[in-house]
Write a protein that holds these residues in place. Sequence first.
Motif, PDB file in Angstrom:
ATOM      1  N   THR A   1       0.847  -1.194   0.000  1.00 49.65           N
ATOM      2  CA  THR A   1       0.000   0.000   0.000  1.00 49.65           C
ATOM      3  C   THR A   1       0.885   1.248   0.000  1.00 49.65           C
ATOM      4  O   THR A   1       1.900   1.289   0.697  1.00 49.65           O
ATOM      5  CB  THR A   1      -0.898   0.007   1.259  1.00 49.65           C
ATOM      6  OG1 THR A   1      -1.637  -1.208   1.295  1.00 49.65           O
ATOM      7  CG2 THR A   1      -1.844   1.201   1.235  1.00 49.65           C
ATOM      8  N   PRO A   2       0.518   2.271  -0.798  1.00 48.97           N
ATOM      9  CA  PRO A   2       1.349   3.482  -0.849  1.00 48.97           C
ATOM     10  C   PRO A   2       1.552   4.093   0.529  1.00 48.97           C
ATOM     11  O   PRO A   2       0.656   4.068   1.382  1.00 48.97           O
ATOM     12  CB  PRO A   2       0.556   4.420  -1.767  1.00 48.97           C
ATOM     13  CG  PRO A   2      -0.254   3.507  -2.625  1.00 48.97           C
ATOM     14  CD  PRO A   2      -0.604   2.334  -1.750  1.00 48.97           C
ATOM     15  N   PHE A   3       2.765   4.641   0.752  1.00 48.64           N
ATOM     16  CA  PHE A   3       3.150   5.342   1.978  1.00 48.64           C
ATOM     17  C   PHE A   3       3.121   4.425   3.201  1.00 48.64           C
ATOM     18  O   PHE A   3       2.990   4.880   4.322  1.00 48.64           O
ATOM     19  CB  PHE A   3       2.256   6.568   2.235  1.00 48.64           C
ATOM     20  CG  PHE A   3       2.226   7.535   1.096  1.00 48.64           C
ATOM     21  CD1 PHE A   3       3.301   8.384   0.843  1.00 48.64           C
ATOM     22  CD2 PHE A   3       1.135   7.574   0.242  1.00 48.64           C
ATOM     23  CE1 PHE A   3       3.271   9.266  -0.225  1.00 48.64           C
ATOM     24  CE2 PHE A   3       1.111   8.456  -0.826  1.00 48.64           C
ATOM     25  CZ  PHE A   3       2.191   9.300  -1.061  1.00 48.64           C
ATOM     26  N   MET A   4       3.218   3.102   2.964  1.00 49.89           N
ATOM     27  CA  MET A   4       3.153   2.150   4.069  1.00 49.89           C
ATOM     28  C   MET A   4       4.526   1.533   4.285  1.00 49.89           C
ATOM     29  O   MET A   4       5.159   1.053   3.361  1.00 49.89           O
ATOM     30  CB  MET A   4       2.127   1.033   3.765  1.00 49.89           C
ATOM     31  CG  MET A   4       2.020  -0.011   4.868  1.00 49.89           C
ATOM     32  SD  MET A   4       1.514   0.690   6.442  1.00 49.89           S
ATOM     33  CE  MET A   4      -0.118   1.272   6.006  1.00 49.89           C
TER      34      MET A   4
ATOM     35  N   GLY B   1      14.439   5.951   7.002  1.00 44.50           N
ATOM     36  CA  GLY B   1      14.099   6.918   5.973  1.00 44.50           C
ATOM     37  C   GLY B   1      13.234   6.299   4.894  1.00 44.50           C
ATOM     38  O   GLY B   1      12.847   5.147   4.949  1.00 44.50           O
ATOM     39  N   GLY B   2      12.918   7.101   3.874  1.00 44.28           N
ATOM     40  CA  GLY B   2      12.106   6.625   2.760  1.00 44.28           C
ATOM     41  C   GLY B   2      10.669   7.075   2.872  1.00 44.28           C
ATOM     42  O   GLY B   2      10.208   7.535   3.914  1.00 44.28           O
ATOM     43  N   THR B   3       9.939   6.924   1.757  1.00 47.12           N
ATOM     44  CA  THR B   3       8.545   7.385   1.690  1.00 47.12           C
ATOM     45  C   THR B   3       7.549   6.262   1.866  1.00 47.12           C
ATOM     46  O   THR B   3       6.368   6.509   2.042  1.00 47.12           O
ATOM     47  CB  THR B   3       8.295   8.035   0.315  1.00 47.12           C
ATOM     48  OG1 THR B   3       8.538   7.047  -0.696  1.00 47.12           O
ATOM     49  CG2 THR B   3       9.207   9.222   0.091  1.00 47.12           C
ATOM     50  N   GLY B   4       7.999   4.998   1.779  1.00 42.35           N
ATOM     51  CA  GLY B   4       7.066   3.887   1.817  1.00 42.35           C
ATOM     52  C   GLY B   4       6.378   3.661   0.490  1.00 42.35           C
ATOM     53  O   GLY B   4       5.354   2.985   0.421  1.00 42.35           O
ATOM     54  N   LEU B   5       6.929   4.237  -0.590  1.00 42.56           N
ATOM     55  CA  LEU B   5       6.312   4.106  -1.915  1.00 42.56           C
ATOM     56  C   LEU B   5       6.969   3.024  -2.757  1.00 42.56           C
ATOM     57  O   LEU B   5       6.397   2.583  -3.749  1.00 42.56           O
ATOM     58  CB  LEU B   5       6.385   5.439  -2.670  1.00 42.56           C
ATOM     59  CG  LEU B   5       5.553   6.589  -2.105  1.00 42.56           C
ATOM     60  CD1 LEU B   5       5.850   7.869  -2.863  1.00 42.56           C
ATOM     61  CD2 LEU B   5       4.077   6.265  -2.159  1.00 42.56           C
TER      62      LEU B   5
ATOM     63  N   ILE C   1       5.013   0.960  -5.651  1.00 41.18           N
ATOM     64  CA  ILE C   1       5.336   1.168  -7.061  1.00 41.18           C
ATOM     65  C   ILE C   1       5.739  -0.145  -7.711  1.00 41.18           C
ATOM     66  O   ILE C   1       5.287  -0.483  -8.811  1.00 41.18           O
ATOM     67  CB  ILE C   1       6.464   2.216  -7.197  1.00 41.18           C
ATOM     68  CG1 ILE C   1       5.949   3.596  -6.755  1.00 41.18           C
ATOM     69  CG2 ILE C   1       6.995   2.269  -8.617  1.00 41.18           C
ATOM     70  CD1 ILE C   1       7.029   4.648  -6.680  1.00 41.18           C
ATOM     71  N   SER C   2       6.569  -0.938  -7.015  1.00 34.11           N
ATOM     72  CA  SER C   2       7.008  -2.221  -7.577  1.00 34.11           C
ATOM     73  C   SER C   2       5.819  -3.151  -7.802  1.00 34.11           C
ATOM     74  O   SER C   2       5.722  -3.820  -8.835  1.00 34.11           O
ATOM     75  CB  SER C   2       8.013  -2.885  -6.634  1.00 34.11           C
ATOM     76  OG  SER C   2       9.171  -2.086  -6.500  1.00 34.11           O
ATOM     77  N   GLY C   3       4.910  -3.203  -6.817  1.00 32.66           N
ATOM     78  CA  GLY C   3       3.744  -4.068  -6.968  1.00 32.66           C
ATOM     79  C   GLY C   3       2.863  -3.647  -8.116  1.00 32.66           C
ATOM     80  O   GLY C   3       2.387  -4.476  -8.904  1.00 32.66           O
ATOM     81  N   ASN C   4       2.633  -2.331  -8.243  1.00 34.94           N
ATOM     82  CA  ASN C   4       1.789  -1.845  -9.330  1.00 34.94           C
ATOM     83  C   ASN C   4       2.451  -2.045 -10.690  1.00 34.94           C
ATOM     84  O   ASN C   4       1.790  -2.427 -11.663  1.00 34.94           O
ATOM     85  CB  ASN C   4       1.468  -0.360  -9.119  1.00 34.94           C
ATOM     86  CG  ASN C   4       0.343  -0.137  -8.129  1.00 34.94           C
ATOM     87  OD1 ASN C   4      -0.828  -0.289  -8.446  1.00 34.94           O
ATOM     88  ND2 ASN C   4       0.698   0.208  -6.899  1.00 34.94           N
ATOM     89  N   LEU C   5       3.739  -1.785 -10.778  1.00 33.61           N
ATOM     90  CA  LEU C   5       4.440  -1.995 -12.051  1.00 33.61           C
ATOM     91  C   LEU C   5       4.425  -3.472 -12.437  1.00 33.61           C
ATOM     92  O   LEU C   5       4.247  -3.817 -13.618  1.00 33.61           O
ATOM     93  CB  LEU C   5       5.883  -1.492 -11.951  1.00 33.61           C
ATOM     94  CG  LEU C   5       6.069   0.027 -11.843  1.00 33.61           C
ATOM     95  CD1 LEU C   5       7.547   0.375 -11.718  1.00 33.61           C
ATOM     96  CD2 LEU C   5       5.468   0.743 -13.042  1.00 33.61           C
ATOM     97  N   THR C   6       4.595  -4.341 -11.444  1.00 30.63           N
ATOM     98  CA  THR C   6       4.550  -5.782 -11.727  1.00 30.63           C
ATOM     99  C   THR C   6       3.186  -6.182 -12.278  1.00 30.63           C
ATOM    100  O   THR C   6       3.092  -6.942 -13.247  1.00 30.63           O
ATOM    101  CB  THR C   6       4.868  -6.583 -10.453  1.00 30.63           C
ATOM    102  OG1 THR C   6       6.173  -6.239  -9.989  1.00 30.63           O
ATOM    103  CG2 THR C   6       4.806  -8.083 -10.719  1.00 30.63           C
TER     104      THR C   6
END
Length: 938
Positions: free
Chosen positions: A583-586, A597-601, A605-610
């Motif tokens: 889930t985004p930002f998770m 650090g990081g945005t949790g995106l 992004i990897s899941g959606n691109l896959t």
Amino acid sequence: MYATSSTDLTPFPIMVCSKEGTILSVNSSFQHEFKVSNEMVSGEVAYRYFNLFKDLCITNSSIFIHHLIEKKQFFSTFSVNSQNICVNVSINESPLTPGEYWLIVNRCGECRAKRYQAKHKLERLNHAIKGANIGIWEYSPHSRFCYFSLKFKELIGLDADTSLGWLHFKSMLDPRDQHKLDVYLDDIFEPGTRFCLEFRAQTDGKERWFELSSEAILSKDNSYTHTGSLIDCTEAKETLFALHDANESKNIALDVGNIGNWRAEIDSENNWVWDWDSRANNMFALHPDDIGNLEKWAERLHPEDVDRIMAAVDHSLTTGELFDQQYRSILPNGEVIYVHAKGKVGQNRDKQNCRIDGICIDQSPIFKIQAELQKANDELEARVTQRTQEFQQAKVRAERASQAKSEFLSMMSHELRTPMNAVIGSLDLLTLSKQNPESMSLIETATTSATNLIYILNDILDINKIESGKMQLEQRDFSLTEVIDNVVQVFLPLAHKKRLNLHIYEDPQLPSLLEGDAVKVRQILFNLLGNAIKFTHTVEGKPGEIRLITNVAEHNDIIYKISFSIIDNGIGIDKETQKRLFTPFMQAQRSTTRKYGGTGLGLAISGNLTSMMGGEIKLDSTPDQGSTFTVELPFWRSKTDTTQLHAKLDKTSIALINISDDNTSQRVIVKHLQAEGAAVETVEAASYEAELIEVENIETESTKAESIKAALPCYDVVLLLIPSLSASQKILQTLAQSDINKSNLLLAVPRKEMSKIRKIIPQVSILPTKPMTKIQLISSVQNIIENELCLDLDELDINPLSVNSSMNTISTLQADVLVVEDNPLNQKLILEQLSTLGYRCDLAEDGIDGIQHWKNIDYKLILTDCHMPNLDGYDMTKEIRNLEQEHNKKAIPIVAVTGAAMSGDAEYCYSTGMSDFVSKPILLKDLKKIMDKWYSND
């Protein structure tokens, strides 16, 4: 005539028949005896003259023919000339004509024929009883004599030779039915008294039903005997039980459903007689005496329905059509009920309508619910209409907000990238100047922080593209091994800094080219490998381990399915968190963001691109043990004929010398080299020992070195696999001290020990391992062949490097590159970058200034920002293209250098007439690629 004359010679009455039973002739004795002539009987069917066969009905002809063929003697009455004469018939085959039979017919006593006929009738009766599966029995209460036929015993499950008495028979009955036989205990009965009773008995382990029938007859000794039959009525009984259960179930269902039955039949006076059950009567609140009174029922009908319903009843009774009506009824208490009635008309043998049977169902609860539902539906429709209007308004607001968000992100992208371009570009230039170690460390820290900020910005933009459906996939040929090498090279410094062991495995069966979106594949691997490195640590007693494994999962003539597995022994993820990890930002925990650090995106992004690429991503993780991310992606098989591609190492002879115990790495290296056309030979470290030194049975480090030296002149490349410096130091020192040509020697050494090994044996090509990619292996071998020294980036010391602008200086009398940029910092940066690359530039503040410069000077290239005051880069490009067409001028390359990075930005640049697109921040190497591509060096 011959046959007739021959039979006339005998004194016996003879009838000659064919094998089909047709009379052919009778002799003179027969004619005299029975007062017949040949003309009377010839051609007739013989069995019709014998009463024995007339009694056998439809089988008489076949039975008579059977008697002929079997030559069976029989007694019968011979019917001729209205007389019935008792005869004895003997049958023989004709001695004269094959296929004909002689029937010798002699008169006999009447009683003898009748006894014979009676015997045959009794036999037929027995056969009939046996065929009907009927058992016969007799029982005399006075003498206790009993008789049971064979069929009787068979029916109750006894063998034919089993002795059966009355008490034995009674004991075989079910205990619940044994008392029924007590009716036969009395000695006195009226003649003709009949009994018929049913009982149960076990036969073959199964309960069966039987019917026992009898009639009392008076014997000659004035005692009574019961004689009768036994039949198996199990099937009939089971059918009766099933019918009873069905009727019971029907009645229960009718009771539960409050369904009434009604019917009508036409009487002898052609009047319809009505009837209905109590359920129907109660439904209409009628008196019990009103059952069957159609007028009383009609009084209950609603005034608006009565005429329609009575007409429908008459129509069905007249035409035979189905009666199917819904109507209302008003009860005495004023309640209105809703009834659905159906009826089917039946006909008699003359096809006349004679009865009707039907049901009636009180549907008042349904109508009540429907009324309530309609009311709720009306209210719902009103609310839906209201909510639809609100939704439309919200949709408009959402679209405006989405557009505003996209515009905001586009603006923020430009506004953030513009200063970041100056920061990263300046840092990039600083790395080329001479710096002390402290300064270089600060520059690297600033560069890393700025780059991370760009990554975060890219993630936010990517998730926005995916959610808005604007992310598009490209389908182009690409090299998967190059993508893997690119990803690994990026993360090597970070893995080295964190003291992590990074292992790379590439399936040797990977094709040279695949068709797909290389950028998206690289992004997925970036995110997953980046996370693995981020959340894995080396602690005392537990070195951090990360593996990137690439395999061909399956393939056919159209598609390759490639599996990527990123395995680590890091902090791991619990099962609950795994469910929402994409889930985004998770992130796994809120503290994760603060700590790592990081945005949790990245995973979102990897899941959606896959998913967009038709693939699948799986996670297997245990807290404190590590995680395994597996991505399976389908790719089209490249349409390029790979068989026509030139092998990179075609016919190159390579000796592989392995002084370690790692045979797995050796096998993979051999397969990679052979896939590129190399001829690989595995050579033992001391295979040349016998020729070089005369030392028996002793293998020393110096002898191994001499073996390697002996192999160098024999192959194009000698690849030496070294496990560690400690295991090979003496060999390397021996080789370093030798004056033999080592230009074709390639050392495969652990990456961590490259600098130490370089000091021992300089000017020898080194292939870093642990990790090693296929691209690194092939490139290193190619460099040997091309006589280039192989240096890894890890070996370079950039501190003493300084910019030598004369290296790339292009001789120009005046500026021939126009830069259109409004931001002062970016103006200074790009001018410095271009100057470093050896180009002279003019500067324009905005699009209007840019057009004026273009009109005055014949530039070779324009680099322009897109977002500027007065006139932006898009409109400036359109104007220049229009002017070029008007004045028939050659189109000048115009490259957009912009901070915008939203979906469609590149396409919009191209649509306005721009030649290319590069996004800020732009590094020196990126700018050089653009200049090499578009600057025309005349």
